[in-house]
Design a protein around this motif. Structure first.
Motif, PDB file in Angstrom:
ATOM      1  N   GLY A   1       0.809  -1.224   0.000  1.00 42.42           N
ATOM      2  CA  GLY A   1       0.000   0.000   0.000  1.00 42.42           C
ATOM      3  C   GLY A   1       0.837   1.265   0.000  1.00 42.42           C
ATOM      4  N   PRO A   2       1.721   1.433   0.971  1.00 43.38           N
ATOM      5  CA  PRO A   2       2.566   2.633   0.964  1.00 43.38           C
ATOM      6  C   PRO A   2       3.461   2.721  -0.265  1.00 43.38           C
ATOM      7  N   ALA A   3       3.930   1.559  -0.751  1.00 35.34           N
ATOM      8  CA  ALA A   3       4.790   1.573  -1.936  1.00 35.34           C
ATOM      9  C   ALA A   3       4.034   2.095  -3.157  1.00 35.34           C
ATOM     10  N   VAL A   4       2.775   1.679  -3.308  1.00 42.17           N
ATOM     11  CA  VAL A   4       1.961   2.145  -4.439  1.00 42.17           C
ATOM     12  C   VAL A   4       1.711   3.649  -4.330  1.00 42.17           C
ATOM     13  N   VAL A   5       1.434   4.129  -3.114  1.00 37.22           N
ATOM     14  CA  VAL A   5       1.184   5.558  -2.925  1.00 37.22           C
ATOM     15  C   VAL A   5       2.436   6.373  -3.257  1.00 37.22           C
ATOM     16  N   VAL A   6       3.577   5.941  -2.749  1.00 37.99           N
ATOM     17  CA  VAL A   6       4.838   6.662  -3.022  1.00 37.99           C
ATOM     18  C   VAL A   6       5.141   6.665  -4.510  1.00 37.99           C
ATOM     19  N   LEU A   7       4.954   5.532  -5.170  1.00 37.09           N
ATOM     20  CA  LEU A   7       5.214   5.441  -6.611  1.00 37.09           C
ATOM     21  C   LEU A   7       4.269   6.347  -7.394  1.00 37.09           C
ATOM     22  N   ALA A   8       2.982   6.360  -6.997  1.00 34.71           N
ATOM     23  CA  ALA A   8       2.017   7.210  -7.696  1.00 34.71           C
ATOM     24  C   ALA A   8       2.335   8.687  -7.501  1.00 34.71           C
ATOM     25  N   VAL A   9       2.712   9.077  -6.290  1.00 34.22           N
ATOM     26  CA  VAL A   9       3.051  10.480  -6.025  1.00 34.22           C
ATOM     27  C   VAL A   9       4.266  10.898  -6.836  1.00 34.22           C
ATOM     28  N   ARG A  10       5.262  10.045  -6.911  1.00 29.65           N
ATOM     29  CA  ARG A  10       6.469  10.378  -7.679  1.00 29.65           C
ATOM     30  C   ARG A  10       6.190  10.416  -9.177  1.00 29.65           C
ATOM     31  N   THR A  11       5.229   9.613  -9.622  1.00 30.86           N
ATOM     32  CA  THR A  11       4.947   9.547 -11.060  1.00 30.86           C
ATOM     33  C   THR A  11       4.033  10.673 -11.517  1.00 30.86           C
ATOM     34  N   VAL A  12       2.890  10.857 -10.814  1.00 31.30           N
ATOM     35  CA  VAL A  12       1.899  11.838 -11.288  1.00 31.30           C
ATOM     36  C   VAL A  12       1.678  13.010 -10.337  1.00 31.30           C
ATOM     37  N   GLY A  13       2.163  12.910  -9.109  1.00 29.58           N
ATOM     38  CA  GLY A  13       1.997  14.010  -8.160  1.00 29.58           C
ATOM     39  C   GLY A  13       0.910  13.731  -7.129  1.00 29.58           C
ATOM     40  N   TRP A  14       0.824  14.656  -6.133  1.00 26.00           N
ATOM     41  CA  TRP A  14      -0.104  14.477  -5.030  1.00 26.00           C
ATOM     42  C   TRP A  14      -1.566  14.580  -5.451  1.00 26.00           C
ATOM     43  N   ALA A  15      -1.892  15.611  -6.234  1.00 23.29           N
ATOM     44  CA  ALA A  15      -3.302  15.868  -6.577  1.00 23.29           C
ATOM     45  C   ALA A  15      -3.939  14.704  -7.343  1.00 23.29           C
ATOM     46  N   PRO A  16      -3.308  14.199  -8.427  1.00 21.94           N
ATOM     47  CA  PRO A  16      -3.926  13.062  -9.125  1.00 21.94           C
ATOM     48  C   PRO A  16      -4.006  11.802  -8.259  1.00 21.94           C
ATOM     49  N   THR A  17      -3.013  11.609  -7.387  1.00 19.35           N
ATOM     50  CA  THR A  17      -3.047  10.427  -6.517  1.00 19.35           C
ATOM     51  C   THR A  17      -4.220  10.501  -5.547  1.00 19.35           C
ATOM     52  N   ILE A  18      -4.421  11.668  -4.936  1.00 13.50           N
ATOM     53  CA  ILE A  18      -5.544  11.840  -4.015  1.00 13.50           C
ATOM     54  C   ILE A  18      -6.873  11.723  -4.752  1.00 13.50           C
ATOM     55  N   ALA A  19      -6.943  12.294  -5.958  1.00 17.55           N
ATOM     56  CA  ALA A  19      -8.175  12.208  -6.744  1.00 17.55           C
ATOM     57  C   ALA A  19      -8.490  10.761  -7.116  1.00 17.55           C
ATOM     58  N   ALA A  20      -7.474  10.012  -7.529  1.00 16.36           N
ATOM     59  CA  ALA A  20      -7.697   8.606  -7.893  1.00 16.36           C
ATOM     60  C   ALA A  20      -8.140   7.790  -6.683  1.00 16.36           C
ATOM     61  N   GLY A  21      -7.532   8.057  -5.524  1.00 17.44           N
ATOM     62  CA  GLY A  21      -7.953   7.364  -4.302  1.00 17.44           C
ATOM     63  C   GLY A  21      -9.377   7.679  -3.926  1.00 17.44           C
ATOM     64  N   ALA A  22      -9.756   8.957  -4.058  1.00 17.72           N
ATOM     65  CA  ALA A  22     -11.122   9.371  -3.720  1.00 17.72           C
ATOM     66  C   ALA A  22     -12.133   8.734  -4.663  1.00 17.72           C
ATOM     67  N   VAL A  23     -11.801   8.692  -5.962  1.00 22.07           N
ATOM     68  CA  VAL A  23     -12.711   8.078  -6.942  1.00 22.07           C
ATOM     69  C   VAL A  23     -12.873   6.593  -6.653  1.00 22.07           C
ATOM     70  N   THR A  24     -11.776   5.925  -6.295  1.00 18.01           N
ATOM     71  CA  THR A  24     -11.846   4.493  -5.976  1.00 18.01           C
ATOM     72  C   THR A  24     -12.732   4.239  -4.768  1.00 18.01           C
ATOM     73  N   VAL A  25     -12.552   5.005  -3.704  1.00 20.91           N
ATOM     74  CA  VAL A  25     -13.373   4.851  -2.496  1.00 20.91           C
ATOM     75  C   VAL A  25     -14.834   5.150  -2.801  1.00 20.91           C
ATOM     76  N   LEU A  26     -15.091   6.204  -3.578  1.00 22.09           N
ATOM     77  CA  LEU A  26     -16.464   6.556  -3.934  1.00 22.09           C
ATOM     78  C   LEU A  26     -17.126   5.450  -4.755  1.00 22.09           C
TER      79      LEU A  26
END
Length: 200
Positions: free
Chosen positions: A45-70
Motif C-alpha cells: 500500500g505505501p509503496a503504491v502511494v509513493v510510486l504514484a506520487v512520484r509519477t503523477v503528483g499528489w493531486a492526481p493520486t488523491i483524486a484517484a484514491g477518492a474516486v476508488t473509495v467513492l
C-alpha cells in the motif's frame, strides 16, 4: 467449582487436552503464509502511494484514491466484491482460532491447514487440509464452535471431499438469500477447485 464442572462436563476434557496437546506456535513460513494478505497490504500500500506520487503528483493520486473509495461506496457490485475479499482474509483466522479453542489439533499441537478461501454468494468457502491425527469428523463435530467464532456468520457447514479423505470444505454461511447448495456441483465447485490446488 464442582457445580461448574457438573454443568459443563466437557470443561475437564478440554483442560486436559489443552495440557496434553497444547497448540503449537507456527514457524516463520507458516506465520508468513497465514498473514500474507495483511503483509502484502502493509508493504504494498505505501509503496503504491509513493510510486504514484512520484509519477503523477499528489493531486492526481488523491483524486484517484477518492474516486476508488467513492466507486466502492456507491457501486453495489464493487461493494460486494470488497466485502467478499475482506471476509476471505478474516475468516481463515477465525476458523483457526475456533480449531484452537475446540482443540482440533494433532498430538504435536498442529492445527488443520487452510489452503484456500474464496467468496461465494452465501458467504465464504474454505478448503481445509486435515493433518494426520485430525479427521473431517472432528471439524463436523465442532461446526457450532466454528460458526460462533466466525463474526456475523449465520451458520457453518462442513463437507467431506468425495475423493480425498484429508480434504474438507467448510462453508461459512452469511446470507440466507443465497443458501449454500446441498451438494457441490461435480463439474464446477469440487472438480475445478480441487484440481487447482492439487496441481500446485
Amino acid at each position: 467449582m464442582r457445580r461448574m464442572l457438573r454443568r459443563n462436563g466437557n470443561l475437564v476434557l478440554r483442560v486436559l487436552e489443552s495440557e496434553l496437546a497444547p497448540v503449537a506456535r507456527p514457524g516463520p513460513f507458516v506465520l508468513l503464509w497465514r498473514w500474507r494478505y495483511e503483509a502484502a497490504l502493509l508493504a504494498g500500500g505505501p509503496a503504491v502511494v509513493v510510486l504514484a506520487v512520484r509519477t503523477v503528483g499528489w493531486a492526481p493520486t488523491i483524486a484517484a484514491g477518492a474516486v476508488t473509495v467513492l466507486a466502492v461506496v456507491v457501486w453495489p457490485q464493487a461493494r460486494r466484491e470488497v466485502e467478499g475479499r475482506f471476509w476471505c482474509v478474516v475468516t481463515p483466522h477465525r476458523v483457526r482460532k475456533a480449531c484452537a479453542e475446540a482443540m482440533i489439533v494433532t498430538r504435536r499441537g498442529k492445527l488443520p491447514m487452510i489452503l484456500w478461501t474464496r467468496p461465494e454468494p452465501f458467504g465464504e468457502r474454505l478448503w481445509v487440509w486435515c493433518r494426520a491425527g485430525i479427521s473431517p469428523g472432528d471439524l463436523q463435530q465442532a461446526h457450532d464452535v466454528i460458526a460462533a467464532a466466525c463474526w456475523l456468520a449465520k451458520g457453518v457447514r462442513v463437507l467431506r471431499h468425495p475423493r480425498r479423505a484429508s480434504l474438507v470444505i467448510v462453508d461459512v454461511i452469511r446470507r440466507d438469500e443465497h443458501p449454500a447448495p446441498e451438494e457441490p456441483a461435480p463439474g464446477d465447485t469440487w472438480e475445478r477447485s480441487s484440481t487447482w490446488f492439487w496441481r500446485q
